[in-house]
Design an enzyme around this catalytic site. Structure first.
Site, short mmCIF file in Angstrom:
data_model
loop_
_atom_site.label_atom_id
_atom_site.label_comp_id
_atom_site.label_asym_id
_atom_site.label_seq_id
_atom_site.Cartn_x
_atom_site.Cartn_y
_atom_site.Cartn_z
CB ALA A 52 -0.85 -0.17 0.87
CG ASP A 240 -3.59 -3.63 0.83
OD1 ASP A 240 -3.18 -4.74 1.72
OD2 ASP A 240 -3.07 -3.64 0.16
O1 MRU Z 1 -1.44 -7.44 -3.83
P1 MRU Z 1 -0.25 -6.93 -2.84
O2 MRU Z 1 0.91 -7.31 -2.56
O3 MRU Z 1 0.63 -5.07 -2.89
O4 MRU Z 1 -0.53 -6.84 -1.30
C1 MRU Z 1 0.42 -5.97 -0.22
C2 MRU Z 1 -0.28 -6.53 1.37
O5 MRU Z 1 -1.63 -7.00 1.24
C3 MRU Z 1 0.21 -5.99 2.15
O6 MRU Z 1 0.33 -6.52 3.54
C4 MRU Z 1 -0.15 -4.03 2.60
O7 MRU Z 1 -0.39 -4.16 1.48
C5 MRU Z 1 0.67 -3.73 3.51
S1 MRU Z 1 2.31 -3.25 2.96
C6 MRU Z 1 3.01 -2.39 4.70
#
Ligand code: MRU
Length: 352
Positions: A52, A240
């Protein structure tokens, strides 16, 4: 500690954005150069840059790439700025940081109406880097607040990747782990592999091992047995988008872990900067959940792993109800218990 930097602007306004192509990790560390908004859009959509906070930074920098060559009147500039904002906002729907960063960039430009277009472009370039730098500082603050939750001895379970590869640097959930490690605490970190795209085994295990943290990879379906065996003293994950009532959207599988943690009386922590809160979402029910390509489930690392024509359900994220979250670690302090009152208090608190 050796911690990677997944995104940075290289050079001046005419330069480019350098990102680690995370689809190739851990086999290969290859950087790609984004010189236009289209390349950045594709990088976000295909998870070359992901997590995120990192996609918020990527979107802000992508917006600069999209408008830096614009010529014409102020009105032409703002029309193009808004067009590029809409375009980049469509790259991925769930992480609120993406729209949060784009909206901050547009507000910044709006505050400069009347100045020359060249001046506005330069200021937007600085603003994108400020978003990066502020995220780096937020991650350090999360590390400071979160390290206290990491036990000395025992095991910590994390899911997906909420580390340096998902942020400007240092991470959110992994910031707590890095900070505790730097303080000399000794513990084991278990990384869920995180099917279908393996962010846990490919990315989290890679960056933790580089930092010298004791790392063990497990398949997603092993978490319950590990908890029952007494090997996990806390779970910590990223987010997210967090709704006003504390419901947390994070990588698919997070909700299941929270249920398991509750069943085994293990604390379940979420770590996220305040930019991940969306007070316009009253509860998790309003959070848009990204559905991804069925082939991510039908194949495993490019090899067919299910019968052709099988139906697929492939949400990238799920929502963990606030009542299953022990505490949320932010860059402004720890929210515990997780409810609207405590969230509002933190959102109004000054940054440390
Ligand atoms: O699909 P992604 O790899 O972007 O998903 C990322 C996540 O779910 C993370 O846990 C979230 O973005 C937090 S990152 C600090």
């Amino acid at each position: 500690m050796n911690i990677p930097r997944c995104i940075e602007w290289v050079g001046d306004l005419d330069g480019y954005v350098r990102i680690i192509d995370q689809t190739l990790l851990p086999e290969e560390v290859r950087h790609i150069e984004c010189r236009d908004a289209e390349t950045m859009f594709e990088a976000i959509r295909s998870l070359r840059v992901r997590g995120a906070p990192a996609i918020g930074i990527a979107a802000a920098m992508g917006l600069v790439l999209g408008i830096r060559k614009t010529t014409g009147s102020e009105n032409d500039f703002f029309a193009e700025l808004n067009r590029q904002r809409q375009y980049l906002a469509g790259a991925r729907p769930t992480a609120v940081n993406l729209c949060w960063a784009l909206d901050r960039m547009v507000r910044c430009a709006e505050s400069l109406r009347g100045k020359s277009v060249e001046q506005i472009k330069k200021t937007l370039w600085s603003e994108a880097q400020a978003i990066r730098d502020e995220d780096a500082a937020a991650c350090r603050a999360i590390g400071k607040f979160g390290s206290r939750l990491i036990p000395d001895g025992g095991g910590v379970l994390t899911h997906c990747n909420a580390g340096a590869l998902a942020t400007a640097e240092y991470g959110t959930a992994l910031a707590a782990i890095y900070s505790a490690h730097e303080q000399g605490r000794r513990f084991k970190v278990y990384c869920d592999e995180t099917r279908p795209l393996l962010q846990g085994s490919r990315l989290t295990a890679w960056e933790l091992m580089q930092a010298g943290v004791d790392t063990t990879v497990i398949c997603d379906n092993m978490a319950a047995a590990l908890m029952k065996a007494g090997q996990i003293q806390c779970v910590i994950v990223g987010a997210d988008r967090i709704a006003a009532n504390g419901d947390v959207a994070n990588k698919i599988g997070t909700y299941g872990l929270a249920v398991l943690a509750k069943a085994h009386a293990i604390p379940f922590y979420v770590a996220a900067p305040v930019s991940t809160f969306d007070l316009n979402c009253p509860t998790g029910d309003q959070i848009p959940i990204e559905q991804r390509d069925p082939n991510e489930v039908l194949c495993f690392r490019g090899k067919v792993s299910a019968p052709a024509g099988a139906k697929v359900w492939n949400p990238a994220f799920d929502v963990t109800p606030a009542k299953l979250v022990t505490a949320i670690v932010t860059n402004r302090g720890v929210i515990e218990p997780v409810d609207l009152g405590q969230i509002t208090r933190i959102m109004r608190a000054p940054s440390t």
